[in-house]
Design a protein around this motif. Sequence first.
Motif, PDB file in Angstrom:
ATOM      1  N   ILE A  22      40.617 -30.660  41.440  1.00  0.00           N
ATOM      2  CA  ILE A  22      40.219 -29.903  40.254  1.00  0.00           C
ATOM      3  C   ILE A  22      38.815 -30.301  39.821  1.00  0.00           C
ATOM      4  N   THR A  23      38.505 -31.574  39.945  1.00  0.00           N
ATOM      5  CA  THR A  23      37.199 -32.082  39.536  1.00  0.00           C
ATOM      6  C   THR A  23      36.461 -32.661  40.739  1.00  0.00           C
ATOM      7  N   ASN A  24      35.135 -32.668  40.672  1.00  0.00           N
ATOM      8  CA  ASN A  24      34.349 -33.308  41.727  1.00  0.00           C
ATOM      9  C   ASN A  24      33.618 -34.533  41.186  1.00  0.00           C
ATOM     10  N   VAL A  25      34.274 -35.198  40.232  1.00  0.00           N
ATOM     11  CA  VAL A  25      33.715 -36.408  39.623  1.00  0.00           C
ATOM     12  C   VAL A  25      34.722 -37.544  39.754  1.00  0.00           C
ATOM     13  N   ASP A  26      34.264 -38.697  40.201  1.00  0.00           N
ATOM     14  CA  ASP A  26      35.107 -39.896  40.262  1.00  0.00           C
ATOM     15  C   ASP A  26      34.951 -40.696  38.978  1.00  0.00           C
ATOM     16  N   LYS A  27      36.077 -41.059  38.365  1.00  0.00           N
ATOM     17  CA  LYS A  27      36.009 -41.905  37.172  1.00  0.00           C
ATOM     18  C   LYS A  27      35.556 -43.313  37.546  1.00  0.00           C
ATOM     19  N   HIS A  28      36.065 -43.804  38.674  1.00  0.00           N
ATOM     20  CA  HIS A  28      35.677 -45.122  39.168  1.00  0.00           C
ATOM     21  C   HIS A  28      35.465 -45.020  40.672  1.00  0.00           C
ATOM     22  N   VAL A  29      34.396 -45.632  41.156  1.00  0.00           N
ATOM     23  CA  VAL A  29      34.104 -45.609  42.589  1.00  0.00           C
ATOM     24  C   VAL A  29      34.579 -46.911  43.205  1.00  0.00           C
ATOM     25  N   LEU A  30      35.498 -46.803  44.162  1.00  0.00           N
ATOM     26  CA  LEU A  30      35.964 -47.994  44.860  1.00  0.00           C
ATOM     27  C   LEU A  30      34.895 -48.450  45.852  1.00  0.00           C
ATOM     28  N   SER A  31      34.681 -49.725  45.898  1.00  0.00           N
ATOM     29  CA  SER A  31      33.573 -50.291  46.676  1.00  0.00           C
ATOM     30  C   SER A  31      33.829 -50.246  48.171  1.00  0.00           C
ATOM     31  N   ALA A  32      32.769 -50.491  48.916  1.00  0.00           N
ATOM     32  CA  ALA A  32      32.870 -50.555  50.372  1.00  0.00           C
ATOM     33  C   ALA A  32      33.849 -51.643  50.793  1.00  0.00           C
ATOM     34  N   ASP A 266      40.882 -43.007  44.597  1.00  0.00           N
ATOM     35  CA  ASP A 266      41.427 -44.056  43.736  1.00  0.00           C
ATOM     36  C   ASP A 266      42.441 -44.926  44.472  1.00  0.00           C
ATOM     37  N   GLY A 267      42.545 -44.729  45.782  1.00  0.00           N
ATOM     38  CA  GLY A 267      43.451 -45.520  46.591  1.00  0.00           C
ATOM     39  C   GLY A 267      44.841 -44.945  46.752  1.00  0.00           C
ATOM     40  N   SER A 268      45.109 -43.802  46.094  1.00  0.00           N
ATOM     41  CA  SER A 268      46.424 -43.182  46.223  1.00  0.00           C
ATOM     42  C   SER A 268      46.621 -42.649  47.635  1.00  0.00           C
ATOM     43  N   VAL A 269      47.854 -42.764  48.138  1.00  0.00           N
ATOM     44  CA  VAL A 269      48.184 -42.333  49.494  1.00  0.00           C
ATOM     45  C   VAL A 269      49.094 -41.112  49.425  1.00  0.00           C
ATOM     46  N   PHE A 270      48.731 -40.079  50.187  1.00  0.00           N
ATOM     47  CA  PHE A 270      49.500 -38.846  50.227  1.00  0.00           C
ATOM     48  C   PHE A 270      49.896 -38.558  51.675  1.00  0.00           C
ATOM     49  N   PRO A 271      51.051 -37.915  51.882  1.00  0.00           N
ATOM     50  CA  PRO A 271      51.485 -37.590  53.244  1.00  0.00           C
ATOM     51  C   PRO A 271      50.554 -36.614  53.940  1.00  0.00           C
ATOM     52  N   CYS A 272      49.790 -35.848  53.149  1.00  0.00           N
ATOM     53  CA  CYS A 272      48.932 -34.777  53.647  1.00  0.00           C
ATOM     54  C   CYS A 272      47.871 -34.527  52.582  1.00  0.00           C
ATOM     55  N   PRO A 273      46.677 -34.086  52.954  1.00  0.00           N
ATOM     56  CA  PRO A 273      45.644 -33.818  51.946  1.00  0.00           C
ATOM     57  C   PRO A 273      46.057 -32.824  50.870  1.00  0.00           C
ATOM     58  N   LEU A 274      47.002 -31.934  51.179  1.00  0.00           N
ATOM     59  CA  LEU A 274      47.367 -30.891  50.221  1.00  0.00           C
ATOM     60  C   LEU A 274      48.655 -31.176  49.459  1.00  0.00           C
ATOM     61  N   ILE A 275      49.448 -32.127  49.914  1.00  0.00           N
ATOM     62  CA  ILE A 275      50.663 -32.496  49.181  1.00  0.00           C
ATOM     63  C   ILE A 275      50.253 -33.286  47.939  1.00  0.00           C
ATOM     64  N   GLN A 276      50.784 -32.897  46.798  1.00  0.00           N
ATOM     65  CA  GLN A 276      50.316 -33.435  45.525  1.00  0.00           C
ATOM     66  C   GLN A 276      51.089 -34.651  45.022  1.00  0.00           C
ATOM     67  N   LYS A 277      52.092 -35.126  45.767  1.00  0.00           N
ATOM     68  CA  LYS A 277      52.907 -36.250  45.334  1.00  0.00           C
ATOM     69  C   LYS A 277      52.564 -37.499  46.150  1.00  0.00           C
ATOM     70  N   PRO A 278      52.021 -38.544  45.490  1.00  0.00           N
ATOM     71  CA  PRO A 278      51.648 -39.755  46.237  1.00  0.00           C
ATOM     72  C   PRO A 278      52.863 -40.553  46.672  1.00  0.00           C
ATOM     73  N   ILE A 279      52.696 -41.305  47.746  1.00  0.00           N
ATOM     74  CA  ILE A 279      53.766 -42.167  48.237  1.00  0.00           C
ATOM     75  C   ILE A 279      53.381 -43.640  48.104  1.00  0.00           C
ATOM     76  N   GLY A 280      52.312 -43.909  47.353  1.00  0.00           N
ATOM     77  CA  GLY A 280      51.884 -45.284  47.123  1.00  0.00           C
ATOM     78  C   GLY A 280      50.415 -45.346  46.776  1.00  0.00           C
ATOM     79  N   ASN A 281      49.924 -46.561  46.520  1.00  0.00           N
ATOM     80  CA  ASN A 281      48.508 -46.757  46.215  1.00  0.00           C
ATOM     81  C   ASN A 281      48.040 -48.052  46.864  1.00  0.00           C
ATOM     82  N   LEU A 282      46.963 -47.969  47.624  1.00  0.00           N
ATOM     83  CA  LEU A 282      46.497 -49.115  48.395  1.00  0.00           C
ATOM     84  C   LEU A 282      45.771 -50.152  47.557  1.00  0.00           C
TER      85      LEU A 282
END
Length: 344
Positions: A22-32, A266-282
């Motif tokens: 929906i947005t093209n802005v990151d609230k926080h940028v995770l580092s390298a 933000d580190g959230s993990v999804f089964p697919c780029p289009l599936i909207q339900k995360p299965i965890g966060n790294l």
Amino acid sequence: MYDLKLSITRACNLKCKYCHYITNVDKHVLSASFWKDILDQYKDLDLEKYGLFADGKKVTITGGEATLHPEFWEIFEHAKKLGFYVSLPTNGTYLTDELVKKFKDYGVDDIIIAIDGNRENHDFLRGKGNFDLAVKGAELVKKYGIPLRITTCMSKYNYKDLPFVTELSHQLGAEILIIFHYVELGRGEVELPHSEMSLEEIAESMKTIYELQCKYKDIALCTTTIPHYWAVLKRMEEKGSFVPPYYYKVFPGCRAVKDFIYVTSDGSVFPCPLIQKPIGNLQKTKLSKIFESEGAKIYADRNYFKECVSCKYKELCGGCKVRETSLCPALIEKIEDICTDLSC
């Protein structure tokens, strides 16, 4: 190859009407350092232990536009240092001689550029003037000898442009044309509502895809959100007709979890780029634990839809879990009808 898709930033120079963000802005940028740690975990991951498609390891560094991450090159360089096949999707509009040469020097394995129909329809979906910029970007990719892939998203607005996009992909020297059938989500819910193709249009498009594949045997035409196309290929193989070489080489049908996962900025993990339900966060969980999670097992299951349980195409298709329904048995019935008269 198993594909770890890393969306390292939502930042983007475009606001495409159908984007799942929906947005093209990151609230926080995770580092390298965060992304490099994920890549290290991936390097050590035993894919076969989790029943995953294990013919090598691939990393897709995406966004947004991935290069807008302030430490993009450090992340990219680390992925190559670890020996991964590295793919870079882009809208192509910002590519320059200097930048593409740098990708070449850093060892990018392929670049994927989006072309969503003819000039009018592409610019309607992605912004005025962006069709010409995307084509110019694709030409630069080929100029430097980098393998080129084209991706296109078909909706009611532009699905009849597929022959045009395929011919253009051929002219540009693309190896693969990746075809999305539009699913309404993200920004699309507001800017491109009621634009998903009907069941009849989807069935007709699969016929068109196969006919184009017969005409352009030098390009692999692959579908994503309609894994049912594998049923078309299976039927044509049974008839002794042409099927593209990838039919025998890549993981078939729905690839969620089994052949890729998607990590957002933000580190959230999804089964697919289009599936909207995360299965965890790294940020909280190790990559290995993600694959052990109940969520991962649910989305990897080819019995996800009840219609799939007894379907003879289950292991080739599995339905698209982005959608609320399997679209079957009606779509499979239409496929059977199509393939009766289809030939190559």
